[in-house]
Scaffold this motif. Structure first.
Motif, PDB file in Angstrom:
ATOM      1  N   THR A  74       0.854  -1.181   0.000  1.00 18.94           N
ATOM      2  CA  THR A  74       0.000   0.000   0.000  1.00 18.94           C
ATOM      3  C   THR A  74       0.898   1.241   0.000  1.00 18.94           C
ATOM      4  O   THR A  74       2.117   1.157   0.142  1.00 18.94           O
ATOM      5  CB  THR A  74      -0.897   0.032   1.248  1.00 18.94           C
ATOM      6  N   ASP A  75       0.272   2.390  -0.144  1.00 22.03           N
ATOM      7  CA  ASP A  75       0.984   3.689  -0.113  1.00 22.03           C
ATOM      8  C   ASP A  75       2.119   3.702  -1.149  1.00 22.03           C
ATOM      9  O   ASP A  75       1.873   3.558  -2.329  1.00 22.03           O
ATOM     10  CB  ASP A  75       1.509   3.971   1.301  1.00 22.03           C
ATOM     11  N   THR A  76       3.363   3.841  -0.678  1.00 18.16           N
ATOM     12  CA  THR A  76       4.493   3.937  -1.622  1.00 18.16           C
ATOM     13  C   THR A  76       4.778   2.624  -2.338  1.00 18.16           C
ATOM     14  O   THR A  76       5.490   2.610  -3.341  1.00 18.16           O
ATOM     15  CB  THR A  76       5.762   4.386  -0.878  1.00 18.16           C
ATOM     16  N   SER A  87       2.323   0.731  -3.520  1.00 15.38           N
ATOM     17  CA  SER A  87       1.099   0.380  -4.234  1.00 15.38           C
ATOM     18  C   SER A  87       1.352   0.225  -5.729  1.00 15.38           C
ATOM     19  O   SER A  87       2.373   0.674  -6.264  1.00 15.38           O
ATOM     20  CB  SER A  87       0.027   1.454  -4.005  1.00 15.38           C
ATOM     21  N   GLU A 126       0.408   1.171  -9.501  1.00 17.37           N
ATOM     22  CA  GLU A 126      -0.134   2.368 -10.142  1.00 17.37           C
ATOM     23  C   GLU A 126      -0.717   2.012 -11.505  1.00 17.37           C
ATOM     24  O   GLU A 126      -0.015   1.488 -12.381  1.00 17.37           O
ATOM     25  CB  GLU A 126       0.966   3.417 -10.294  1.00 17.37           C
TER      26      GLU A 126
END
Length: 561
Positions: free
Chosen positions: A436-438, A440, A442
């Motif tokens: 998740t977050d960084t 994740s 795209e």
């Protein structure tokens, strides 16, 4: 009077007839409805597959065409090129063409293959599968529909009406008036490429500790595609989606391995193998080279091999195995991780296991993991397909429209989370999500890769080691992995496992011609015209005086009498 003036004009031309006749030629050319520009056209065509695999020949064996175009339903097809739309071509019709000694076949494909109906797609995929199993001795080409090709098709269909005419005279007249086309592909015949090299691209992430003493997980995907025509084989789902998953796993795990707190005690080896559609020749040679390597066997302590194949669509995810794994083994735990993650985060996804034994009597292996299983390594393939015999793996219909960005993003997370739980031994940690977050996934990145894969045909015979696609894949892996290198595979000269051939895309010239019987009609008409003109010129005074008496009105004096 006006008639006298016309007579004077005729007298002027009569005195110098041969020269004055030339006066009418440019006028006739100008008013002619036939445009000289349309007399010859050229367009791109795509040749059917041709290759040898393990001593057997497949696909189309000839490439040169110089023959008249005829409709596929014509009665006379000997040494002629049959032109047909996709829906007109069936295997019974193809075998009938061969029995008639047809010279070639040109199949016109719709502009937008994704717009075909389900029945039409099934027809095309079935045709692809069956044609590749036939001994195709004549050139077979495919062309994308265009206005000019439609005109050719309609003209040859119109010329075909003479074959069904009720009388011989009508058949002869129809043949003489129809437009014909001479289709020409010049150049030398297709030749084998005995020195062709297939590239494997590999790199790895070293685990935490002494690298030689750590277990290894191998993650692999083949990057080539297959379809009835090499230049139309984009394989966005099979196996562009598998390559995309591998590249995303490379990116995600390289971030984890650069942080000391998340540096796992596993070596991760990533392999993009070549010639996967040709019985996984690249994988076979890579395994052999690593077992025989004097620098140390990279495969000496393999925990398992994860193969990625066709993961761009569907609501299922299947684990294909050659031997059912033990529940407490690496394969059983990985499958359990997939099930748990799907229940926690993707309840609509159905996780399944498909067991298929390796049949060594088959010429073609079903999945890439079977290459590793033969060497007694634990290996399995993740795919949304439930059978290796699916025609979706070898079709020119495998285009950008066949895959879904959200589905690929979901499958990346499923595989990445399951792999992370495996290497970090997080079985008892409950429900959680690492990526998740960084870390994740795209969607714009996925879209970019899919657009790129759908713009470059990836048939194995088109992918030389220095081709743009191979270089791009190598550079991408080099951005995240250690010791990225490209190894080349050549077929054995004495007994080659595979042979590719030149010629995937050609330019076909179409010349507007008339059939031979038209020359006979033209000769008769010219002879009749010259005969009439000669007699008209020799007896012009008699004809003129007769016409003058006929049209000249009587004088008033004659009327009174």
């Amino acid at each position: 009077m006006w008639f006298d003036e016309i007579g004077e004009v005729f007298e002027m031309f009569r005195g110098s007839f041969p020269l004055s006749f030339l006066f009418f030629v440019p006028i006739l050319i100008i008013i002619s409805p036939v445009s000289p520009v349309n007399a010859a056209q050229e367009f791109g065509v795509y040749r059917m597959q041709q290759f040898d695999l393990q001593g057997s020949s497949f696909g189309c064996k000839n490439s040169v065409i110089n023959m008249e175009a005829r409709a596929i339903d014509s009665k006379m097809l000997t040494r002629r090129c049959a032109v047909a739309r996709l829906q007109d071509v069936t295997m019974p019709k193809y075998r009938e063409l061969m029995s008639q000694n047809a010279g070639a076949l040109l199949v016109i494909l719709p502009k937008n293959l994704s717009a075909l109906s389900l029945e039409e797609k099934q027809h095309l995929q079935s045709l692809e599968q069956e044609l590749l199993q036939e001994a195709v001795s004549v050139p077979v080409y495919f062309a994308t529909e265009s206005e000019f090709l439609n005109d050719i098709y309609l003209d040859v269909q119109e010329g075909n009406t003479g074959d069904n005419a009720p009388t011989a005279w009508e058949a002869l007249l129809s043949s003489a008036t129809a437009n014909g086309f001479q289709l020409v592909i010049s150049g030398s015949p297709a030749e084998p490429l005995p020195e062709f090299e297939v590239a494997n691209i590999q790199g790895h992430l070293s685990g935490y500790g002494i690298e030689e003493q750590l277990p290894t997980i191998v993650i692999t995907a083949h990057y080539d595609a297959m379809g009835i025509a090499p230049a139309l084989s984009y394989g966005v789902d099979s196996n562009g989606s598998g390559v995309l998953l591998l590249l995303e796993l490379v990116r995600l795990f390289s971030k984890l391995y650069t942080n000391s707190r998340t540096h796992a005690k596993y070596n991760l080896v990533f392999l993009l193998s070549g010639a996967g559609k040709f019985n996984y020749q690249g994988t076979k040679r890579w395994i052999e080279d690593n077992f025989e390597s004097a620098e140390g066997n990279m495969l000496s302590d393999v925990a398992f091999v994860l193969c990625l194949d066709t993961l761009g669509a569907g609501s299922e995810l299947n684990l294909h195995v050659s031997k059912p794994p033990r529940d407490d083994g690496a394969g059983g735990r990985f499958y359990k991780h997939l099930e748990d993650i799907a229940k926690e985060n993707f309840p609509d996804v159905k996780i399944g296991m498909v067991h298929k034994k390796i049949n060594l009597a088959d010429e073609m292996l079903a999945w890439e993991h079977e290459r590793f299983s033969i060497k007694r390594m634990l290996a399995f393939t993740v795919s949304h397909l439930d059978t290796p015999k699916s025609s979706d793996r070898t079709t020119i219909l495998d285009t950008r429209e066949r895959v879904s960005t959200p589905v690929i993003s979901r499958n990346i997370l499923l595989v990445a989370e399951a792999l992370a739980r495996q290497i970090y031994n997080l079985t008892s940690q409950g429900s959680f999500q690492i990526f998740t977050d960084t870390l994740s996934v795209e969607d714009p990145v996925i879209d970019s890769w899919l657009d790129y894969f759908s713009s470059v045909p990836r048939a194995a015979q088109l992918l030389k080691p220095d081709s743009e696609l191979v270089v791009t894949l190598e550079q991408t892996m080099g951005r995240y992995l250690k010791d990225v290198r490209k190894t080349l595979v050549k077929a054995d000269k004495r007994d080659p496992e595979f042979v590719f051939y030149t010629g995937a895309e050609y330019v076909m010239n179409a010349y507007n011609v008339k059939p031979a019987v038209f020359d006979l009609f033209l000769a008769v008409c010219i002879a009749a015209y010259l005969t009439l003109t000669y007699f008209f010129a020799q007896n012009f005074r008699l004809i003129y005086s007769t016409l003058k008496r006929t049209v000249t009105p009587l004088s008033p004096k004659s009327k009174v009498q």
